[in-house]
Design an enzyme around this catalytic site. Structure first.
Site, PDB file in Angstrom:
ATOM      1  N   MET A   1      -9.176   8.123  -0.464  1.00  0.00           N
ATOM      2  CA  MET A   1     -10.121   8.431   0.627  1.00  0.00           C
ATOM      3  C   MET A   1     -10.692   9.829   0.439  1.00  0.00           C
ATOM      4  O   MET A   1      -9.945  10.761   0.125  1.00  0.00           O
ATOM      5  CB  MET A   1      -9.393   8.381   1.970  1.00  0.00           C
ATOM      6  CG  MET A   1      -8.685   7.071   2.226  1.00  0.00           C
ATOM      7  SD  MET A   1      -7.825   7.129   3.803  1.00  0.00           S
ATOM      8  CE  MET A   1      -6.973   5.554   3.771  1.00  0.00           C
TER       9      MET A   1
ATOM     10  N   MET B   1     -11.850  -6.191   4.435  1.00  0.00           N
ATOM     11  CA  MET B   1     -11.138  -5.240   5.296  1.00  0.00           C
ATOM     12  C   MET B   1     -10.918  -5.878   6.675  1.00  0.00           C
ATOM     13  O   MET B   1     -11.861  -6.322   7.327  1.00  0.00           O
ATOM     14  CB  MET B   1     -11.950  -3.945   5.461  1.00  0.00           C
ATOM     15  CG  MET B   1     -12.052  -3.097   4.210  1.00  0.00           C
ATOM     16  SD  MET B   1     -10.473  -2.677   3.446  1.00  0.00           S
ATOM     17  CE  MET B   1      -9.666  -1.750   4.748  1.00  0.00           C
TER      18      MET B   1
ATOM     19  N   HIS C   1      -0.984  -1.209  -4.338  1.00  0.00           N
ATOM     20  CA  HIS C   1      -2.278  -0.916  -3.716  1.00  0.00           C
ATOM     21  C   HIS C   1      -2.372   0.594  -3.489  1.00  0.00           C
ATOM     22  O   HIS C   1      -1.528   1.195  -2.818  1.00  0.00           O
ATOM     23  CB  HIS C   1      -2.409  -1.672  -2.400  1.00  0.00           C
ATOM     24  CG  HIS C   1      -3.771  -1.569  -1.785  1.00  0.00           C
ATOM     25  ND1 HIS C   1      -4.845  -2.320  -2.210  1.00  0.00           N
ATOM     26  CD2 HIS C   1      -4.241  -0.786  -0.786  1.00  0.00           C
ATOM     27  CE1 HIS C   1      -5.914  -2.009  -1.495  1.00  0.00           C
ATOM     28  NE2 HIS C   1      -5.582  -1.076  -0.620  1.00  0.00           N
TER      29      HIS C   1
ATOM     30  N   MET D   1     -12.176   4.402  -1.213  1.00  0.00           N
ATOM     31  CA  MET D   1     -12.958   4.604   0.010  1.00  0.00           C
ATOM     32  C   MET D   1     -13.674   5.928  -0.159  1.00  0.00           C
ATOM     33  O   MET D   1     -13.385   6.918   0.509  1.00  0.00           O
ATOM     34  CB  MET D   1     -12.020   4.592   1.229  1.00  0.00           C
ATOM     35  CG  MET D   1     -11.550   3.185   1.559  1.00  0.00           C
ATOM     36  SD  MET D   1     -10.015   3.169   2.508  1.00  0.00           S
ATOM     37  CE  MET D   1      -8.848   3.234   1.166  1.00  0.00           C
TER      38      MET D   1
ATOM     39  N   SER E   1       0.838  -1.199   0.000  1.00  0.00           N
ATOM     40  CA  SER E   1       0.000   0.000   0.000  1.00  0.00           C
ATOM     41  C   SER E   1       0.874   1.250   0.000  1.00  0.00           C
ATOM     42  O   SER E   1       1.583   1.533   0.973  1.00  0.00           O
ATOM     43  CB  SER E   1      -0.917   0.005   1.216  1.00  0.00           C
ATOM     44  OG  SER E   1      -1.578   1.249   1.274  1.00  0.00           O
TER      45      SER E   1
ATOM     46  N   ASP F   1      -6.934  -6.560   3.566  1.00  0.00           N
ATOM     47  CA  ASP F   1      -6.298  -5.241   3.700  1.00  0.00           C
ATOM     48  C   ASP F   1      -6.430  -4.734   5.132  1.00  0.00           C
ATOM     49  O   ASP F   1      -7.546  -4.563   5.632  1.00  0.00           O
ATOM     50  CB  ASP F   1      -7.013  -4.289   2.724  1.00  0.00           C
ATOM     51  CG  ASP F   1      -6.422  -2.898   2.689  1.00  0.00           C
ATOM     52  OD1 ASP F   1      -5.365  -2.667   3.302  1.00  0.00           O
ATOM     53  OD2 ASP F   1      -7.036  -2.042   2.024  1.00  0.00           O
TER      54      ASP F   1
ATOM     55  N   HIS G   1      -8.104   1.084  -4.490  1.00  0.00           N
ATOM     56  CA  HIS G   1      -9.122   0.845  -3.448  1.00  0.00           C
ATOM     57  C   HIS G   1      -9.808   2.166  -3.146  1.00  0.00           C
ATOM     58  O   HIS G   1      -9.227   3.053  -2.516  1.00  0.00           O
ATOM     59  CB  HIS G   1      -8.393   0.278  -2.212  1.00  0.00           C
ATOM     60  CG  HIS G   1      -9.263   0.085  -1.014  1.00  0.00           C
ATOM     61  ND1 HIS G   1      -8.737  -0.108   0.251  1.00  0.00           N
ATOM     62  CD2 HIS G   1     -10.611   0.042  -0.862  1.00  0.00           C
ATOM     63  CE1 HIS G   1      -9.719  -0.261   1.114  1.00  0.00           C
ATOM     64  NE2 HIS G   1     -10.868  -0.158   0.476  1.00  0.00           N
TER      65      HIS G   1
ATOM     66  N   ASP H   1      -4.742   3.648  -2.196  1.00  0.00           N
ATOM     67  CA  ASP H   1      -5.900   3.953  -1.337  1.00  0.00           C
ATOM     68  C   ASP H   1      -6.391   5.370  -1.574  1.00  0.00           C
ATOM     69  O   ASP H   1      -5.687   6.339  -1.294  1.00  0.00           O
ATOM     70  CB  ASP H   1      -5.500   3.836   0.136  1.00  0.00           C
ATOM     71  CG  ASP H   1      -5.297   2.400   0.562  1.00  0.00           C
ATOM     72  OD1 ASP H   1      -6.212   1.584   0.340  1.00  0.00           O
ATOM     73  OD2 ASP H   1      -4.229   2.092   1.122  1.00  0.00           O
TER      74      ASP H   1
HETATM   75  C1  DX5 Z   1      -6.764   1.368   5.232  1.00  0.00           C
HETATM   76  C2  DX5 Z   1      -6.233   1.150   3.852  1.00  0.00           C
HETATM   77  C3  DX5 Z   1      -5.099   0.210   3.803  1.00  0.00           C
HETATM   78  C4  DX5 Z   1      -3.871   0.675   4.531  1.00  0.00           C
HETATM   79  C5  DX5 Z   1      -3.255  -0.555   5.120  1.00  0.00           C
HETATM   80  O1  DX5 Z   1      -7.938   2.072   5.167  1.00  0.00           O
HETATM   81  O2  DX5 Z   1      -7.237   0.623   3.003  1.00  0.00           O
HETATM   82  O3  DX5 Z   1      -4.767  -0.179   2.484  1.00  0.00           O
HETATM   83  O4  DX5 Z   1      -2.933   1.310   3.706  1.00  0.00           O
HETATM   84  O5  DX5 Z   1      -2.243  -0.179   5.968  1.00  0.00           O
HETATM   85  P1  DX5 Z   1      -1.599  -1.188   7.014  1.00  0.00           P
HETATM   86  O6  DX5 Z   1      -1.029  -2.334   6.227  1.00  0.00           O
HETATM   87  O7  DX5 Z   1      -0.571  -0.336   7.688  1.00  0.00           O
HETATM   88  O8  DX5 Z   1      -2.701  -1.625   7.943  1.00  0.00           O
HETATM   89 ZN    ZN Z   2      -6.635  -0.274   1.049  1.00  0.00          ZN
END
Ligand code: DX5
Ligand code: ZN
Length: 216
Positions: free
Chosen positions: A37, A137, A33, A68, A8, A175, A66, A35
């Site tokens: 948000m 998740m 990956h 969110m 990630s 994840d 991903h 993310d």
């Molecule tokens: C959390 C993200 C993850 C995050 C995981 O909302 O979707 O992808 O980057 O981070 P770690 O591996 O540190 O839990």
């Molecule tokens: Zn993620």
């Protein structure tokens, strides 16, 4: 078959993003990956299109994006243009999930659906055949570096059964809070892909940490 590893980039050093992308290129990782948000669906804001385009410019492996974000439908084509190869939306963020999945595929990407820790796997039974990826998740989404929620291991088994029963080809990815210990439990449960952020980027040798996860 070995496990797919998707580091990630949320945990990378954004002042040195090209360096970290090259590290992933050279490593045993399979995907990036990414993310996204929106500060609405989750209580955090990460980054948007310019950063994804910058990653894509250097990435030699698929972008596993991903989302969110609430109501992702209006941005599907823009994520394709920015370089997404796999686009995963949250079950909890889509009113017309079936339509969203079809739109992702029509735009030429693989389609994934993510489930929050409180969302039962059974809620996917009517769309599982259309999916390329199910993202379980194992933390409440929004932040890296959180503690792994153990129930995710059971959910991997449940979703694998559902996939098998329905003849789906979907891969199962987990994840949040993944390290060598939690990763091993997930591998035993039949996971196909592991996301790891802080465990990789906070380690002394990120590339070796990726190999260690790959060899679980
Ligand atoms: C959390 C993200 C993850 C995050 C995981 O909302 O979707 O992808 O980057 O981070 P770690 O591996 O540190 O839990
Ligand atoms: Zn993620």
């Amino acid at each position: 078959m070995s496990i797919i590893i998707s580091p990630s980039v949320l945990s990378c050093d954004f002042a040195n993003i090209q360096r970290d992308v090259e590290m992933i290129n050279q490593s045993d990782a399979d995907w990036f990956h990414v993310d996204v948000m929106d500060g609405v669906f989750v209580p955090n804001i990460s980054f948007g299109f310019p950063v994804i385009q910058a990653i894509k410019k250097h990435a030699k492996k698929p972008l596993d994006v991903h989302l969110m974000i609430q109501n992702p439908d209006q941005y599907i084509d823009a994520f394709k243009e920015a370089g997404a190869d796999i686009l995963t939306v949250h079950y909890e963020a889509c009113t017309h999930l079936h339509r969203t999945i079809q739109a992702i595929k029509a735009a030429g990407m693989k389609a994934g659906v993510a489930l929050n820790p409180h969302t039962p796997v059974d809620f996917l039974q009517d769309v599982i055949e259309d999916l390329d990826l199910v993202l379980i998740m194992s933390v409440n989404p929004g932040f890296g570096g959180q503690k792994f929620i153990n129930n995710a291991v059971l959910k991997v088994e449940q979703v694998k059964n559902l996939i098998h029963m329905k003849g789906s080809h979907a891969l199962v990815e987990v994840d949040g809070g993944v390290n060598l210990e939690t990763g091993l439990e997930l591998v035993k449960a039949g996971v196909d892909a592991l996301v790891a952020g802080s465990f990789v980027f906070n380690s002394e040798n990120p590339s070796k940490t990726i190999s260690d996860l790959k060899n679980l």
